[in-house]
Design an enzyme around this catalytic site. Structure first.
Site, PDB file in Angstrom:
ATOM      1  N   CYS A  87       5.802   6.051   4.766  1.00  0.00           N
ATOM      2  CA  CYS A  87       4.684   5.249   4.264  1.00  0.00           C
ATOM      3  C   CYS A  87       3.958   5.899   3.091  1.00  0.00           C
ATOM      4  CB  CYS A  87       3.709   4.906   5.385  1.00  0.00           C
ATOM      5  SG  CYS A  87       4.424   3.774   6.594  1.00  0.00           S
ATOM      6  N   HIS A 113       4.959   0.301  -0.363  1.00  0.00           N
ATOM      7  CA  HIS A 113       5.687  -0.684   0.439  1.00  0.00           C
ATOM      8  C   HIS A 113       4.719  -1.786   0.836  1.00  0.00           C
ATOM      9  CE1 HIS A 113       3.710   1.911   3.349  1.00  0.00           C
ATOM     10  NE2 HIS A 113       3.850   0.957   4.262  1.00  0.00           N
ATOM     11  N   HIS A 162      -1.191 -10.436  -1.751  1.00  0.00           N
ATOM     12  CA  HIS A 162      -0.301 -10.063  -2.847  1.00  0.00           C
ATOM     13  C   HIS A 162      -0.920  -9.010  -3.776  1.00  0.00           C
ATOM     14  CE1 HIS A 162       1.983 -13.439  -1.321  1.00  0.00           C
ATOM     15  NE2 HIS A 162       3.025 -12.892  -1.925  1.00  0.00           N
ATOM     16  N   GLU A 192       0.126  -5.141  11.419  1.00  0.00           N
ATOM     17  CA  GLU A 192       0.856  -4.680  10.243  1.00  0.00           C
ATOM     18  C   GLU A 192       2.341  -5.051  10.347  1.00  0.00           C
ATOM     19  OE1 GLU A 192      -0.150  -0.705   8.351  1.00  0.00           O
ATOM     20  OE2 GLU A 192       1.797  -0.271   9.240  1.00  0.00           O
ATOM     21  N   HIS A 239       3.546  -5.239   3.630  1.00  0.00           N
ATOM     22  CA  HIS A 239       3.524  -5.803   4.980  1.00  0.00           C
ATOM     23  C   HIS A 239       3.112  -7.267   4.921  1.00  0.00           C
ATOM     24  CE1 HIS A 239       3.886  -1.899   6.942  1.00  0.00           C
ATOM     25  NE2 HIS A 239       2.954  -1.439   6.109  1.00  0.00           N
ATOM     26  N   HIS A 285       0.849  -1.191   0.000  1.00  0.00           N
ATOM     27  CA  HIS A 285       0.000   0.000   0.000  1.00  0.00           C
ATOM     28  C   HIS A 285       0.883   1.239   0.000  1.00  0.00           C
ATOM     29  CE1 HIS A 285      -0.255   0.772   4.663  1.00  0.00           C
ATOM     30  NE2 HIS A 285       0.920   0.318   4.327  1.00  0.00           N
TER      31      HIS A 285
END
Length: 149
Positions: free
Chosen positions: A25, A29, A75, A136, A31, A16
């Site tokens: 952020c 990137h 994904h 997260e 998680h 996201h």
């Protein structure tokens, strides 16, 4: 009979970016998310019922969460569709990437609200969503509780 809470854990990988955010952020990137889904209800007390003694079959809960969340978000890259990220999303989709466009900033806080709404719609009438925990990172998570809402 007593009400019982049961929890099923799930994991998925997703990317996201937070448009307009003032930190790292803002960059795309990913998680390794962990999602704990806790429901509450009374165990089935009909001894002739195939699911006697269960609040809900873990397999039935798994099916709901996989179909509504895990299979869609795993994904994928999540962007707020009300930002210029929709242009990046279109380019990624054109190249065969899985992209989800949402009506919110894709923070853990907003995602857990979205997930709660999706799960609630699919639960049997006698089962309630008690809480969700969306982790997260190892040290950061958002929680949603029915009692708070």
């Amino acid at each position: 009979m007593s009400k019982i809470r049961i929890t099923k854990q799930f994991s998925f990988e997703a990317g996201h970016a937070l448009y307009g955010y003032d930190g790292k952020c803002r960059n795309v990137h990913g998680h390794s998310y962990k999602l704990n889904v806790t429901v509450i209800g009374k165990p089935i007390d009909d001894k002739d019922h195939v699911k006697y003694g269960m609040v809900i079959d873990f397999g039935d809960l798994k099916k709901i969460v996989k179909e509504e969340i895990v299979d869609k978000f795993d994904h994928a890259t999540v962007f707020n569709k009300n930002t210029p990220h929709r242009e990046l999303a279109a380019e990624l989709e054109k190249r065969g990437h899985s992209v989800i466009l949402v009506d919110y900033q894709p923070t853990s806080e907003q995602m857990v609200i979205d997930f709660a709404e999706k799960i609630i719609k699919r639960l049997p009438k006698n089962i309630s969503l008690h809480s969700l925990k969306l982790q997260e990172t190892e040290t950061s998570f958002a929680e949603w509780y029915a009692s708070d809402n």
